[in-house]
Scaffold this active site. Structure first.
Site, PDB file in Angstrom:
ATOM      1  N   ASP A  19       0.873  -1.169   0.000  1.00 62.02           N
ATOM      2  CA  ASP A  19       0.000   0.000   0.000  1.00 62.02           C
ATOM      3  C   ASP A  19       0.909   1.218   0.000  1.00 62.02           C
ATOM      4  O   ASP A  19       1.508   1.547   1.018  1.00 62.02           O
ATOM      5  CB  ASP A  19      -0.904  -0.038   1.241  1.00 62.02           C
TER       6      ASP A  19
ATOM      7  N   LYS B 206       2.571  11.215  -3.051  1.00 62.52           N
ATOM      8  CA  LYS B 206       1.538  10.593  -3.891  1.00 62.52           C
ATOM      9  C   LYS B 206       0.666  11.631  -4.594  1.00 62.52           C
ATOM     10  O   LYS B 206       0.179  11.393  -5.694  1.00 62.52           O
ATOM     11  CB  LYS B 206       0.678   9.692  -3.007  1.00 62.52           C
TER      12      LYS B 206
ATOM     13  N   GLU C 117      -7.495   0.440  -4.408  1.00 63.89           N
ATOM     14  CA  GLU C 117      -7.490   0.350  -2.946  1.00 63.89           C
ATOM     15  C   GLU C 117      -8.817  -0.128  -2.342  1.00 63.89           C
ATOM     16  O   GLU C 117      -8.803  -1.022  -1.486  1.00 63.89           O
ATOM     17  CB  GLU C 117      -7.051   1.697  -2.356  1.00 63.89           C
TER      18      GLU C 117
ATOM     19  N   ASP D 112     -13.484   5.186   1.187  1.00 59.41           N
ATOM     20  CA  ASP D 112     -12.030   5.209   1.441  1.00 59.41           C
ATOM     21  C   ASP D 112     -11.526   6.648   1.391  1.00 59.41           C
ATOM     22  O   ASP D 112     -11.326   7.210   0.329  1.00 59.41           O
ATOM     23  CB  ASP D 112     -11.351   4.340   0.370  1.00 59.41           C
TER      24      ASP D 112
END
Ligand SMILES: [Zn+2]
Lengths: 198, 618
Positions: free
Chosen positions: B21, B83, B180, B207
């Site tokens: 992850d 990210k 994800e 999420d």
């Protein structure tokens, strides 16, 4: 027909009966064949979902990660075709249009004046209810048009069963207007004007 | 290579696939141990590696907690939340938000200026992946070369490609880019601790991570996880809340945020994050910044972040509409991402779906656990036939036509892999080339969508205008990545397709970075050798401990004493800066354990021949 891998007759399934290797789709096979369904308009949505998942269980590329290159390529081809078939058949409007195309019947004729008048009236009522913020009225209109949708779909099924593609084509036209109306009447209005930020 | 590391358990491959992850705030690595996914400790005993990379003046690179500690004093040379910059251009709106970095303006990729050089987000991410890979190798005592890496479901093609490039740069074969929310659903659906509590049905995954928001609606049907729709916002997350709270703090101390130094900006953002965490449990807290004590109530912070939380509403409504379901039809709502710990987020989620969400798997770990399961499945080691993920592409794909209008070719939420073909004709006499502009997004005009790539087709046979018919096929593979092929239909000639990605690195650039990371000047060859030999030392130590635990009966007292002494010596010398000394001790330990290794090898071969696994026998 011989199997690309062992040279023996592979049989009709997705996998060779002799060696078990995945086979290319039969030439000329359609979306119905891809999901193992009979070619007809009246299919339960749940049945399409069930067939789709069961076919992908065996053909999806994730099942072939450790297999040889030709097997991986064939799995990718077949899984892509299955997804295409699923996307087309699960939507009754697309399914009907696809069946008309298979019959060589164009689905884009002129709308009858009666149909246009009817749709126009419904639209005016929807716009009025929307600007008045009358959620109950919008709900009623939607329910009314949903019933029309069900009736039209039954009629389309009968037309295809009775080998009357021209009649089916006219009904498909009606179904298209109904679908567009329901889209506008649904809660997606807010979502459709939103652009995804990227 | 030391003998103990070359022992092949004939029943088990030595290299293990892992799940990673690669998060905005923290990154994790996990693997499947006897059918149960587990995270690997990467930062002391913690499984969370802060996604922070510090570039030091001496050219060394520090990742994780230590980098995080260096951030306030070195705000420009320490990259936090990289990210958010993946797959973005230098002039992107997201790139110019509140932050302490020194960015090179413009360009198809973001470039940070750190300690006198320029680096890209792909390289920064690769540093994080390298650390995760090394820690996994130490713990598992094997090499790690294959990984499933997770990405937000709503990541576009450029962001996915950048993630894959980072994996390649870190020496990892990316088996799959896994969305994800789908990973989280997999971990929930296959939760062995609660096998009877996750029946078949319809689920939503909500999420909210550090930098991205995803919502996914999916069906679980006898092991098949079929995504029906997905929606989200790749620029919405806990970081936005930190920035909003930091602005509130600046206001309180009477500082104009635009004039704040990079160091103060960094400290304000860190203080904001800390306050946010404290207010998850407590009703009020006191923030210390610039020698001031600023009291904060949960209520006022809630009011500050409420507009950010509200931005999750539209994507949720659209995902439900796209799946053709209402909230009442859902059998469960799964919470993922650190920001879902906040009471205000949970309340909002409960209101949206009309039910109490599930959060019994740690929302920070659940994605990595799911990725490990998928890695195990793909490597063919997991359950044979009963688990499968069917995912969708998040955004519509189209081609620019006359007047800058988008012709939609593949609709959003189409199951992948998928393909669609479009036929074009030439418009000039003897035209031998053709340009195609592919865009991603839901809007009608090209300018309102995100440019993906421009493709140039060459080598079309010269023909009168309108006679050459080009079939262009767009293919989205199981990673959600785009490929384009083209064929001239009358001649059947395959066209060369030259890709110019609108954002991101070209293949050649990634290749060059890969070479540079191998060479990286002669100055730090010693440093590299030292690191490599330390990794090898850790691997052999871990492998021998594992072997002793399993096959202690094969050792006599003298053999055991020799191995113990060699292990102790290596353990003590591991921190030495002299790579030759460490190398010698690795070799000494190898020599001391060679006989033992031979005996283990014989035993495992014998067991393999008996057809029993080591575990059954032992
Ligand atoms: Zn065969």
């Amino acid at each position: 027909m011989t199997c690309w891998s062992c040279g023996k007759p592979p049989g009709a399934g997705a996998f060779c009966e002799a060696c078990g290797k995945v086979q290319p789709a039969a030439p000329g096979s359609d979306h119905f064949a891809a999901l193992g369904l009979e070619r007809r308009f009246a299919i339960e949505a749940a049945e399409i979902e069930r067939r789709y998942r069961n076919v992908q269980r065996r053909l999806h590329p994730d099942r072939f990660v450790t297999k040889s290159v030709p097997e991986r390529r064939l799995s990718l081809q077949r899984a892509t075709a299955v997804n295409d078939a699923y996307r087309t058949l699960k939507d009754p409007l697309k399914r009907a249009e696809y069946m008309l195309a298979l019959e060589g019947m164009p689905a884009d004729g002129e709308a009858s004046p009666d149909l246009l008048a009817e749709i126009l009236e419904l639209r005016e009522e929807l716009d009025a209810a929307k600007s008045a913020g009358d959620a109950a009225r919008i709900g009623e209109l939607r329910a009314h048009v949903r019933r029309q949708q069900d009736d039209t779909m039954s009629a389309i099924a009968r037309a295809f069963e009775g080998s009357a593609p021209a009649q089916a084509a006219a009904l498909v036209h009606r179904l298209r207007f109904i679908a567009r109306f329901l889209e506008d009447a649904s809660g997606t209005v807010e979502a459709r004007v939103q652009c995804p930020r990227s | 290579m030391p003998a103990i590391l070359t022992i092949h358990d004939p029943l088990r491959p030595t290299a293990r696939p892992v799940g990673i992850d690669l998060g905005t705030t923290n990154s994790l690595v996990a693997w499947v141990d006897h059918c149960a996914p587990k995270t690997i400790a990467v930062e002391g005993a913690s499984a969370l590696l802060p996604s922070v990379v510090h570039y030091a003046a001496d050219c060394s690179i520090i990742v994780g907690d230590r980098a995080k500690a260096l951030a306030p004093d070195h705000p420009r040379d320490t990259i936090v939340s990289v990210k958010r910059f993946m797959g973005r251009g230098g002039d992107d709106e997201e790139t110019r938000r509140l932050g302490p970095y020194d960015l090179v303006p413009g360009g198809s990729v973001v470039r940070f200026r750190v300690t006198g050089r320029e680096i890209t987000p792909v390289e920064v991410s690769a540093e994080i992946l390298r650390v995760l890979k090394a820690r996994a190798e130490q713990t598992l005592g094997t090499t790690v070369t294959q990984a499933v890496v997770t990405v937000p479901a709503y990541f576009d093609d450029a962001q996915r490609q950048a993630t894959k490039d980072a994996g390649r740069l870190a020496g990892l074969e990316v088996l799959r880019l896994l969305n994800e929310p789908t990973a989280a659903a997999l971990a929930y659906g296959l939760d062995r601790a609660a096998p009877d509590r996750r029946p078949n049905g319809l689920y939503a995954v909500f999420d909210l991570g550090g930098g991205t928001f995803d919502v996914t609606i999916l069906v679980l049907d006898d092991g098949v996880f079929q995504v029906k729709s997905t929606g989200g916002d790749t620029a919405l997350g806990g970081d936005d809340m930190d920035r909003a709270i930091a602005r509130l703090l600046f206001e309180r101390i009477g500082v104009d945020p635009t004039g704040a130094s990079p160091s103060l900006t960094r400290r304000a953002l860190d203080a904001a994050r800390e306050a946010k965490h404290e207010l998850t449990e407590a009703g009020s807290t006191i923030v210390r910044l610039e020698g001031r004590e600023i009291p904060l109530e949960r209520g006022e912070v809630d009011a500050t972040v409420a507009p950010i939380v509200a931005r999750t509403t539209a994507p949720v409504r659209r995902a439900l509409a796209d799946a053709g379901v209402g909230p009442a039809e859902l059998d469960g709502v799964i919470l993922v991402g650190g920001a879902t710990r906040m009471p205000i987020v949970r309340r909002h989620c409960e209101e949206l779906f009309g039910q109490k969400p599930l959060a019994d798997i740690d929302p920070d770990q659940v994605v990595a656990l799911g990725a490990a399961i998928q890695a195990d499945l793909l490597a063919g080691e997991g359950r044979p036939d009963d688990v499968l993920l069917l995912d969708v592409n998040p955004l519509s794909l189209g081609i620019e036509t006359m007047g800058g209008v988008v012709e939609r070719i593949i609709g959003r939420n189409s199951s992948i892999p998928t393909a669609a073909a479009q036929v074009f004709t030439t418009y000039a006499e003897n035209q031998t080339g053709f340009k195609i502009h592919v865009v991603q997004g839901e809007r009608e005009l090209v300018d309102d969508c995100r440019s993906l790539a421009r493709f140039e087709l060459r080598g079309i046979p010269p023909m009168p205008a309108g006679l050459a018919r080009l079939e262009v096929e767009l293919v989205i593979d199981a990673d959600g990545l785009l490929r384009v092929t083209a064929k001239e239909l009358t001649t059947g000639i395959e066209q060369q397709v030259e890709v110019k990605p609108s954002y991101g690195l070209t293949d050649e650039e990634v290749e060059r970075m890969l070479l540079e990371s191998f060479e990286h000047g002669s100055a730090d060859v010693g440093e590299r050798l030292l690191r490599e030999v330390r990794v090898e030392a850790d691997r052999i130590l871990a492998a021998i401990r594992l072997a002793i635990g399993r096959d202690a009966d094969l050792l006599d007292d003298a053999g055991k004493a020799a191995i113990d002494a060699a292990m102790e010596a290596l353990e003590a010398a591991k921190t030495s800066r002299d790579h030759r000394a460490v190398q010698e001790l690795v070799e000494a330990l190898d020599a001391a354990s060679r006989e033992f290794a031979g005996k283990i090898m014989n035993r495992s071969i014998a067991r393999a021949l008996e057809g029993k696994s080591v575990d059954e026998v032992g």
